[in-house]
Design a protein around this motif. Structure first.
Motif, PDB file in Angstrom:
ATOM      1  N   ALA A  79     -19.569  54.425  57.250  1.00 41.09           N
ATOM      2  CA  ALA A  79     -20.381  55.329  58.062  1.00 41.09           C
ATOM      3  C   ALA A  79     -19.484  56.222  58.912  1.00 41.09           C
ATOM      4  O   ALA A  79     -19.734  57.426  59.059  1.00 41.09           O
ATOM      5  CB  ALA A  79     -21.336  54.528  58.944  1.00 41.09           C
ATOM      6  N   ALA A  80     -18.426  55.648  59.454  1.00 39.40           N
ATOM      7  CA  ALA A  80     -17.503  56.429  60.286  1.00 39.40           C
ATOM      8  C   ALA A  80     -16.797  57.493  59.452  1.00 39.40           C
ATOM      9  O   ALA A  80     -16.698  58.670  59.852  1.00 39.40           O
ATOM     10  CB  ALA A  80     -16.479  55.504  60.940  1.00 39.40           C
ATOM     11  N   ILE A  81     -16.322  57.095  58.262  1.00 41.19           N
ATOM     12  CA  ILE A  81     -15.658  58.063  57.368  1.00 41.19           C
ATOM     13  C   ILE A  81     -16.609  59.190  57.005  1.00 41.19           C
ATOM     14  O   ILE A  81     -16.272  60.373  57.061  1.00 41.19           O
ATOM     15  CB  ILE A  81     -15.185  57.369  56.070  1.00 41.19           C
ATOM     16  N   ALA A  82     -17.846  58.799  56.642  1.00 39.83           N
ATOM     17  CA  ALA A  82     -18.823  59.802  56.208  1.00 39.83           C
ATOM     18  C   ALA A  82     -19.152  60.751  57.347  1.00 39.83           C
ATOM     19  O   ALA A  82     -19.216  61.974  57.145  1.00 39.83           O
ATOM     20  CB  ALA A  82     -20.093  59.116  55.695  1.00 39.83           C
ATOM     21  N   ALA A  83     -19.354  60.215  58.542  1.00 35.98           N
ATOM     22  CA  ALA A  83     -19.709  61.075  59.669  1.00 35.98           C
ATOM     23  C   ALA A  83     -18.595  62.075  59.953  1.00 35.98           C
ATOM     24  O   ALA A  83     -18.840  63.289  60.102  1.00 35.98           O
ATOM     25  CB  ALA A  83     -19.982  60.218  60.903  1.00 35.98           C
ATOM     26  N   ALA A  84     -17.359  61.582  59.994  1.00 32.24           N
ATOM     27  CA  ALA A  84     -16.230  62.471  60.288  1.00 32.24           C
ATOM     28  C   ALA A  84     -16.066  63.523  59.189  1.00 32.24           C
ATOM     29  O   ALA A  84     -15.846  64.714  59.464  1.00 32.24           O
ATOM     30  CB  ALA A  84     -14.945  61.656  60.428  1.00 32.24           C
ATOM     31  N   SER A  85     -16.200  63.095  57.925  1.00 31.30           N
ATOM     32  CA  SER A  85     -16.006  64.029  56.811  1.00 31.30           C
ATOM     33  C   SER A  85     -17.105  65.087  56.781  1.00 31.30           C
ATOM     34  O   SER A  85     -16.832  66.266  56.566  1.00 31.30           O
ATOM     35  CB  SER A  85     -16.013  63.284  55.476  1.00 31.30           C
ATOM     36  N   LEU A  86     -18.357  64.648  56.979  1.00 35.93           N
ATOM     37  CA  LEU A  86     -19.466  65.601  56.924  1.00 35.93           C
ATOM     38  C   LEU A  86     -19.380  66.610  58.059  1.00 35.93           C
ATOM     39  O   LEU A  86     -19.674  67.794  57.883  1.00 35.93           O
ATOM     40  CB  LEU A  86     -20.808  64.871  56.956  1.00 35.93           C
ATOM     41  N   LEU A  87     -18.937  66.134  59.209  1.00 37.10           N
ATOM     42  CA  LEU A  87     -18.776  67.029  60.347  1.00 37.10           C
ATOM     43  C   LEU A  87     -17.705  68.089  60.028  1.00 37.10           C
ATOM     44  O   LEU A  87     -17.892  69.281  60.278  1.00 37.10           O
ATOM     45  CB  LEU A  87     -18.356  66.208  61.568  1.00 37.10           C
ATOM     46  N   SER A  88     -16.609  67.628  59.455  1.00 34.74           N
ATOM     47  CA  SER A  88     -15.523  68.562  59.103  1.00 34.74           C
ATOM     48  C   SER A  88     -15.989  69.540  58.032  1.00 34.74           C
ATOM     49  O   SER A  88     -15.699  70.740  58.096  1.00 34.74           O
ATOM     50  CB  SER A  88     -14.301  67.804  58.589  1.00 34.74           C
ATOM     51  N   LEU A  89     -16.723  69.009  57.041  1.00 29.61           N
ATOM     52  CA  LEU A  89     -17.218  69.875  55.970  1.00 29.61           C
ATOM     53  C   LEU A  89     -18.162  70.935  56.546  1.00 29.61           C
ATOM     54  O   LEU A  89     -18.113  72.106  56.160  1.00 29.61           O
ATOM     55  CB  LEU A  89     -17.935  69.039  54.908  1.00 29.61           C
ATOM     56  N   GLY A  90     -19.015  70.527  57.485  1.00 23.93           N
ATOM     57  CA  GLY A  90     -19.931  71.471  58.123  1.00 23.93           C
ATOM     58  C   GLY A  90     -19.180  72.554  58.867  1.00 23.93           C
ATOM     59  O   GLY A  90     -19.588  73.715  58.889  1.00 23.93           O
ATOM     60  N   LEU A  91     -18.053  72.166  59.428  1.00 20.15           N
ATOM     61  CA  LEU A  91     -17.257  73.116  60.200  1.00 20.15           C
ATOM     62  C   LEU A  91     -16.643  74.196  59.300  1.00 20.15           C
ATOM     63  O   LEU A  91     -16.597  75.368  59.660  1.00 20.15           O
ATOM     64  CB  LEU A  91     -16.150  72.347  60.933  1.00 20.15           C
TER      65      LEU A  91
END
Lengths: 254, 261
Positions: free
Chosen positions: B134-146
């Motif tokens: 969940a932590a990996i996914a949250a960080a990755s999705l946030l970066s991808l959104g950026l």
């Protein structure tokens, strides 16, 4: 009024001099055909105007801004399943971080550009399904986003048959006149643009000559450009540029 | 017999849901950019990393993440010089699998570990792993959104994006680094060999079903999540491997999307 000026511009890439001491002044509202064989530096010249290539010497003064650009290799093949509207939308404000939402004003701006080139219906279709001429119309609409004062069109006629070349060229001419744009359009087929462009900027041998077709595309001017004998033959309203017979060949023939 | 009565099944559903969102989100851009093969390659590279981690006594997930993220960023740095070289990528694939095999050979209980790395072991996921994913996914999705806006433009029209001053190389490095993370996460569900089914399948199906970017993206995520949850449920009742069901559903969905076009 001046739109764009090259002042003794020299551009090198990879140790090779692509353009040397090029000077030319392009006026506002002018339609200039940038001609010359492959590798003559047409794309490099445009990239230099955009500021992507820095001249080794000399200066390029761009007066007419913003610039709309239509690059040569245009849409990645993997993107062929995306519709034209989203393709145009992807370029709006794209330098900013964040999610690719577009505002109502941006949506209207896309609609305006599409209407200018009569491509509203095309924008619904996947890009991969468009013919070469349809695709060019869509990409012209993209170049018109942001209301440019000057268009740099890199080989917009490439890969089109003569009839489609004629249609696209007519469209560019109409846009240029309606919107009062300055247009630099490269082409490697001289005859396609004769009678449409106001002047030609002929690149060859690293040098450039700017003027009306009849002034520039002549044996003396092109021979000086290349530093080698060039023959210009006019036949049936068309112009053919060929390497001239070498002096010793002529002697041998005699 | 209700699958939700079991702790390991609840963990499996949670992990699969989280990972599917991340896999499909990065997968959508991967397909758009024509880099599907790079995602596949990163899975293999990850195998060597996970095996090395296991041999060195570290966590396999940690080794996997480190090497796939680094591998992705490296691919981005090499850029187009690498993209068109099937042979080069193929050699790296083969070498990675070989190295993974070597490291696992050093450990005595290698067979079970090798199978779960290669083909996934979603039913063995514990609560701590779910949280890590969940932590990996949250960080990755946030970066991808950026980076989504410039990434989309650079993917569709690289020359024009470059002309507007976008830094293509930096975008490519950042994106493939994220793909590396997504691959590491996906490998927890379907194993390094089958990440293709989770990342590329749903995105490719979605791009056949709609010409709109927003809809396609949402559809890819929906398909991926539905596919994973169904696969786990089917595995529960049939006792066949989850990974088999993921690949079967992925292929089935893709073929259906092709037929519906």
């Amino acid at each position: 009024m001046i739109a764009l000026r090259f002042d003794d511009v020299t551009i090198s890439a990879g140790g090779r001099r692509i353009l040397e001491d090029v000077s030319a002044t392009i006026r506002s509202g002018e339609f200039v055909g940038v001609l010359g064989p492959n590798g003559a530096g047409k794309t490099t010249l445009m990239r230099a105007v955009l500021g992507l290539v820095r001249p080794a010497a000399g200066r390029i003064e761009v007066v007419e801004r913003p610039i709309g650009y239509l690059p040569q290799v245009r849409v990645s093949t993997a993107a062929g399943r995306i519709c034209g509207f989203d393709l145009l939308a992807s370029g709006l404000g794209a330098a900013r971080f964040g999610l690719p939402w577009i505002s109502r004003a941006q949506r209207d701006e896309i609609g305006r550009a599409l209407a200018l080139v009569d491509a509203e219906a095309l924008a619904e279709r996947p890009i991969g399904s468009l013919s070469g001429g349809e695709r060019q119309r869509l990409l012209l609409a993209q170049a018109l986003l942001g209301r440019p004062r000057m268009l740099l069109l890199d080989e917009p006629l490439g890969g089109l048959d003569p009839r489609r070349q004629h249609q696209v060229l007519g469209l560019i001419r109409r846009l240029q006149q309606e919107l009062g744009l300055t247009v630099l359009m490269s082409a490697h087929e001289l005859n396609a643009v004769i009678g449409i462009v106001d002047r030609v900027l002929y690149l060859g041998g690293g040098h450039a000559a700017l003027g009306a077709v009849d002034e520039v595309v002549t044996s003396p001017v092109l021979s000086r450009l290349y530093g080698a004998p060039i023959d210009v033959v006019r036949a049936g309203g068309r112009i053919f540029v060929t390497q001239g017979a070498r002096a010793d060949d002529r002697v041998a023939a005699e | 017999m209700n699958p939700l009565d079991y702790d390991f099944m609840r963990n499996a559903y949670l992990a699969a849901g989280i990972v599917s969102v991340l896999a499909a989100a990065t997968g959508y851009f991967l397909v758009l950019r024509g880099q599907s093969f790079a995602g596949h390659a990163l899975g293999h590279v990850g195998f060597a990393g996970a095996a090395l981690g296991a041999w060195a006594g570290l966590s396999p997930l940690g080794g996997l993440i480190a090497i796939t993220a680094a591998g992705g960023a490296g691919m981005g740095l090499l850029g187009s010089s690498l993209e068109e070289r099937d042979v080069g990528i193929g050699m790296v694939l083969a070498l990675s699998l070989g190295l993974g095999l070597l490291f696992l050979g050093f450990i005595t209980h290698s067979a079970v570990q090798a199978t779960s790395l290669l083909f996934g072991n979603i039913l063995g996921v514990d609560r701590a792993t779910v949280l890590a994913l969940a932590a990996i996914a949250a960080a990755s999705l946030l970066s991808l959104g950026l980076i989504a806006r410039p990434l989309l433009f650079a993917s569709l029209q690289p020359e024009l994006a470059e002309a507007r001053g976008l830094r293509l190389r930096a975008l490519s490095v950042a994106f493939l680094g994220l793909v590396g993370l997504a691959v590491a996460a996906s490998a927890q569900i379907v194993g390094v060999l089958l990440v293709f089914a989770l990342m590329v399948g749903p995105a490719a199906a979605a791009q056949n079903l709609t010409v709109r970017v927003g809809r396609g993206f949402a559809l890819a995520v929906t398909i991926a999540v539905a596919q994973s949850l169904c696969a786990i449920t089917l595995a529960f009742y049939t006792d066949w491997p989850v990974s088999f069901w993921v690949t079967a559903l992925s292929t089935g969905t893709y073929l259906a999307a092709l037929a519906a076009r």
